[in-house]
Structures are given as C-alpha cells and as structure tokens.
Design a protein around this motif. Structure first.
Motif, PDB file in Angstrom:
ATOM      1  N   SER A  22      63.605  32.910  43.132  1.00  0.00           N
ATOM      2  CA  SER A  22      63.923  34.098  42.329  1.00  0.00           C
ATOM      3  C   SER A  22      62.673  34.711  41.703  1.00  0.00           C
ATOM      4  CB  SER A  22      64.928  33.737  41.229  1.00  0.00           C
ATOM      5  OG  SER A  22      64.364  32.813  40.306  1.00  0.00           O
ATOM      6  N   LYS A  23      61.587  33.921  41.619  1.00  0.00           N
ATOM      7  CA  LYS A  23      60.352  34.413  41.016  1.00  0.00           C
ATOM      8  C   LYS A  23      59.304  34.792  42.051  1.00  0.00           C
ATOM      9  CE  LYS A  23      60.786  31.832  36.660  1.00  0.00           C
ATOM     10  NZ  LYS A  23      60.112  30.868  35.745  1.00  0.00           N
ATOM     11  N   VAL A  24      59.609  34.555  43.310  1.00  0.00           N
ATOM     12  CA  VAL A  24      58.663  34.892  44.374  1.00  0.00           C
ATOM     13  C   VAL A  24      58.744  36.386  44.663  1.00  0.00           C
ATOM     14  CG1 VAL A  24      58.033  34.556  46.789  1.00  0.00           C
ATOM     15  CG2 VAL A  24      58.742  32.603  45.391  1.00  0.00           C
ATOM     16  N   SER A  25      57.615  37.045  44.677  1.00  0.00           N
ATOM     17  CA  SER A  25      57.589  38.485  44.934  1.00  0.00           C
ATOM     18  C   SER A  25      56.409  38.818  45.834  1.00  0.00           C
ATOM     19  CB  SER A  25      57.470  39.264  43.619  1.00  0.00           C
ATOM     20  OG  SER A  25      57.301  40.638  43.866  1.00  0.00           O
ATOM     21  N   ASN A  26      56.644  39.704  46.799  1.00  0.00           N
ATOM     22  CA  ASN A  26      55.578  40.169  47.676  1.00  0.00           C
ATOM     23  C   ASN A  26      55.008  41.515  47.224  1.00  0.00           C
ATOM     24  OD1 ASN A  26      55.681  37.984  49.489  1.00  0.00           O
ATOM     25  ND2 ASN A  26      57.466  38.874  50.517  1.00  0.00           N
ATOM     26  N   SER A  27      55.542  42.019  46.111  1.00  0.00           N
ATOM     27  CA  SER A  27      55.048  43.301  45.604  1.00  0.00           C
ATOM     28  C   SER A  27      53.713  43.095  44.908  1.00  0.00           C
ATOM     29  CB  SER A  27      56.052  43.916  44.632  1.00  0.00           C
ATOM     30  OG  SER A  27      56.219  43.081  43.494  1.00  0.00           O
ATOM     31  N   TYR A  28      52.847  44.065  45.065  1.00  0.00           N
ATOM     32  CA  TYR A  28      51.521  43.972  44.479  1.00  0.00           C
ATOM     33  C   TYR A  28      51.079  45.367  44.052  1.00  0.00           C
ATOM     34  CZ  TYR A  28      46.463  43.724  44.155  1.00  0.00           C
ATOM     35  OH  TYR A  28      45.173  43.847  43.721  1.00  0.00           O
ATOM     36  N   LYS A  29      50.570  45.467  42.850  1.00  0.00           N
ATOM     37  CA  LYS A  29      50.149  46.770  42.329  1.00  0.00           C
ATOM     38  C   LYS A  29      48.673  46.725  41.944  1.00  0.00           C
ATOM     39  CE  LYS A  29      54.703  48.043  40.487  1.00  0.00           C
ATOM     40  NZ  LYS A  29      55.467  48.431  39.275  1.00  0.00           N
ATOM     41  N   THR A  30      47.927  47.671  42.483  1.00  0.00           N
ATOM     42  CA  THR A  30      46.517  47.809  42.122  1.00  0.00           C
ATOM     43  C   THR A  30      46.402  48.613  40.832  1.00  0.00           C
ATOM     44  OG1 THR A  30      45.812  47.753  44.431  1.00  0.00           O
ATOM     45  CG2 THR A  30      44.274  48.690  42.848  1.00  0.00           C
ATOM     46  N   ARG A 147      44.044  43.814  48.954  1.00  0.00           N
ATOM     47  CA  ARG A 147      45.179  42.901  48.730  1.00  0.00           C
ATOM     48  C   ARG A 147      44.756  41.497  49.117  1.00  0.00           C
ATOM     49  NH1 ARG A 147      49.401  40.383  51.405  1.00  0.00           N
ATOM     50  NH2 ARG A 147      51.430  40.364  50.329  1.00  0.00           N
ATOM     51  N   ILE A 148      44.698  40.600  48.139  1.00  0.00           N
ATOM     52  CA  ILE A 148      44.264  39.236  48.417  1.00  0.00           C
ATOM     53  C   ILE A 148      44.919  38.283  47.428  1.00  0.00           C
ATOM     54  CG2 ILE A 148      42.187  39.502  46.981  1.00  0.00           C
ATOM     55  CD1 ILE A 148      40.780  37.618  48.986  1.00  0.00           C
ATOM     56  N   THR A 149      45.362  37.146  47.923  1.00  0.00           N
ATOM     57  CA  THR A 149      45.933  36.108  47.072  1.00  0.00           C
ATOM     58  C   THR A 149      44.849  35.094  46.727  1.00  0.00           C
ATOM     59  OG1 THR A 149      46.570  34.605  48.863  1.00  0.00           O
ATOM     60  CG2 THR A 149      48.120  36.388  48.297  1.00  0.00           C
ATOM     61  N   ILE A 150      45.138  34.248  45.767  1.00  0.00           N
ATOM     62  CA  ILE A 150      44.170  33.218  45.405  1.00  0.00           C
ATOM     63  C   ILE A 150      43.944  32.253  46.566  1.00  0.00           C
ATOM     64  CG2 ILE A 150      45.961  31.756  44.352  1.00  0.00           C
ATOM     65  CD1 ILE A 150      43.796  30.824  42.375  1.00  0.00           C
ATOM     66  N   LEU A 151      44.978  32.036  47.384  1.00  0.00           N
ATOM     67  CA  LEU A 151      44.829  31.168  48.553  1.00  0.00           C
ATOM     68  C   LEU A 151      43.926  31.820  49.597  1.00  0.00           C
ATOM     69  CD1 LEU A 151      48.524  29.932  48.928  1.00  0.00           C
ATOM     70  CD2 LEU A 151      46.647  28.897  47.634  1.00  0.00           C
ATOM     71  N   ASP A 152      44.098  33.127  49.801  1.00  0.00           N
ATOM     72  CA  ASP A 152      43.224  33.857  50.723  1.00  0.00           C
ATOM     73  C   ASP A 152      41.771  33.789  50.248  1.00  0.00           C
ATOM     74  OD1 ASP A 152      45.384  34.685  52.301  1.00  0.00           O
ATOM     75  OD2 ASP A 152      45.713  36.468  51.072  1.00  0.00           O
ATOM     76  N   ALA A 153      41.582  33.935  48.937  1.00  0.00           N
ATOM     77  CA  ALA A 153      40.232  33.938  48.377  1.00  0.00           C
ATOM     78  C   ALA A 153      39.538  32.597  48.608  1.00  0.00           C
ATOM     79  CB  ALA A 153      40.292  34.244  46.884  1.00  0.00           C
ATOM     80  N   LEU A 154      40.246  31.505  48.361  1.00  0.00           N
ATOM     81  CA  LEU A 154      39.665  30.188  48.559  1.00  0.00           C
ATOM     82  C   LEU A 154      39.391  29.923  50.035  1.00  0.00           C
ATOM     83  CD1 LEU A 154      41.790  28.172  45.965  1.00  0.00           C
ATOM     84  CD2 LEU A 154      39.386  28.867  45.763  1.00  0.00           C
TER      85      LEU A 154
END
Length: 242
Positions: A22-30, A147-154
């Motif tokens: 319920s807390k997972v979201s794929n929305s991202y705002k710059t 658009r980048i997640t912390i996992l992508d960054a690592l």
C-alpha cells in the motif's frame, strides 16, 4: 580478524520486513531547486509566435583568424530566490514547484496573450547525484533521464564494498533552505517505501565503512611508526646485551 567481523546478516540485502504494497509508489516528482540549470523549450503551431521565447545562446570557436558562431539552446539558472529571468515574461518564481507545476505556470503566462495552445518542455541540464564512502566507484554522476532510485545510484557506483555498512546508508538532501539527513537500511524491504527511495538532484549518498575496516585503516597508518620504534628498541637491546 577483518573477515570474522562480517556476518551474513550484515551483508544480505532485503532480508528483513515484508513489503507494504500500500506504500509502494512508482510516481516520482522532480522539484525545481536553486542552482538548477533548466532547458526550456516552447513549441506551438505558430512558429513565429514562439520564436521570442526560444532565444538561442551563441558560442564562438576561433579557427584560423575567423570566429564561427554555433547556436545552442538557451539555459536558465534558477537563482537563490528560486527565480529565472524568462524572455518577455520577466522574473518567474519556480523554486519549490514540481516540473508539472512549472509547465502549467508557463502555459498560463503564455496563453492566450502570447501563444495559442503552447507546449512546454523542461529538462534539468545539470541533474546529478554524489556517492561517497565505502563503494567501488565513489564520485558524482550525471543523470540524463532525471529519474534514479537509491538502488540505481549504488549500482552506478559499483555497489557497496563488502566492508560497507548496509544498515545506515545516509542520504543528505536540500529541502527549502535546510540540509536534511535520511537513513536507509538496505537489509530491510522498507527501503522500497522510503521517502528517499527516489533520489532528487544534488542528493548525496554516503556509505559508512564498518568497524573492522576503520580499525584496519588505523592499524595500517600506524604500522610504519610501530616498525620504527621496534627497530630502535631492538637496536638498543642488542647494544646493551653485548
């Protein structure tokens, strides 16, 4: 000693906690911030109407004894007040707005007085993140798709070293006029619902080394001193016992 201090439960990712869907979201705002360098393009059916709002920046390359002008897209630097100076429209306050909010603001300023049904495209030209600490390839990375997640960054930094602490990854973010710190535990699935799962431009990710590596580094720095002192003591003992 170094190896014995690292256990399986300290290394494996996503081993704890169930994912709260319920807390997972794929929305991202710059969010537009001061020091962002924006490329803003206005288009419409009436090409002449949009021309004053798409001013070209010109650079010059000197070759032989002649100067050749090269037209480039005009960029707009968001100042410390969160404003840009846009052609015809003048000063616009956009700091703190999302990309969609900024697009809607420009459309409302342009239509219908200047352009009928304008299209607005905004891109952050200097979107980057910095990754520091106990990773394979620390450094600053430009993110072209914003658009980048912390996992992508690592992953960009080659992942954590075996000695990097997974349980308290530090993210430093500028919010308003403050620097805010967040901690993320990569061993928990809760990282997927963290407010910093999606990184923002200029975020800093820091991976702290574990205690064993810190102690190892300290020991290595003192090795030469210990050897020197030991050599002197051995020499003194040798002389005294002759």
């Amino acid at each position: 000693m170094f190896v014995s201090c690292v256990s399986k439960k300290d290394i494996i990712y996503f081993q704890n906690d169930k994912i709260n869907q319920s807390k997972v979201s794929n929305s991202y705002k710059t969010i537009i911030k001061p020091d962002d360098l924006l490329n803003i393009t206005i288009t419409a059916l009436d090409i002449e109407a949009v021309r004053p709002f798409n001013l070209a920046a010109v650079t010059y390359a000197t070759s032989s004894n002649s100067a050749i002008g090269v037209a480039q897209q005009q960029s707009y630097l968001v100042d410390t007040n969160g404003e840009i100076d846009f052609p015809v429209l003048g000063k616009l306050k956009i700091g703190g707005l999302t990309r969609d909010e900024t697009i809607n603001l420009l459309k409302s300023k342009l239509s219908p007085d200047y352009i009928k049904e304008p299209n607005v495209n905004i891109r952050i030209a200097n979107y980057k993140i910095s990754i520091m600490g106990d990773v394979q390839r620390p450094g600053s990375y430009n993110i072209p798709n914003e658009r980048i997640t912390i996992l992508d960054a690592l992953a960009l930094a080659g992942d954590l070293n075996i000695s990097g602490q997974r349980n308290n990854i530090l993210i430093i973010r500028e919010e308003g006029n403050k620097k805010v710190q967040y901690e993320v535990d990569l061993r928990s699935n809760n990282v997927l619902t963290s407010p910093v799962y999606y990184l923002q431009q200029n975020d800093v990710v820091y991976v702290e080394p574990n205690f064993a590596k810190i102690q190892s580094a300290s020991a290595n720095s003192n090795t030469s001193l210990v050897i020197s002192i030991s050599s002197v003591l051995i020499a003194i003992i040798t002389i005294l016992t002759r």
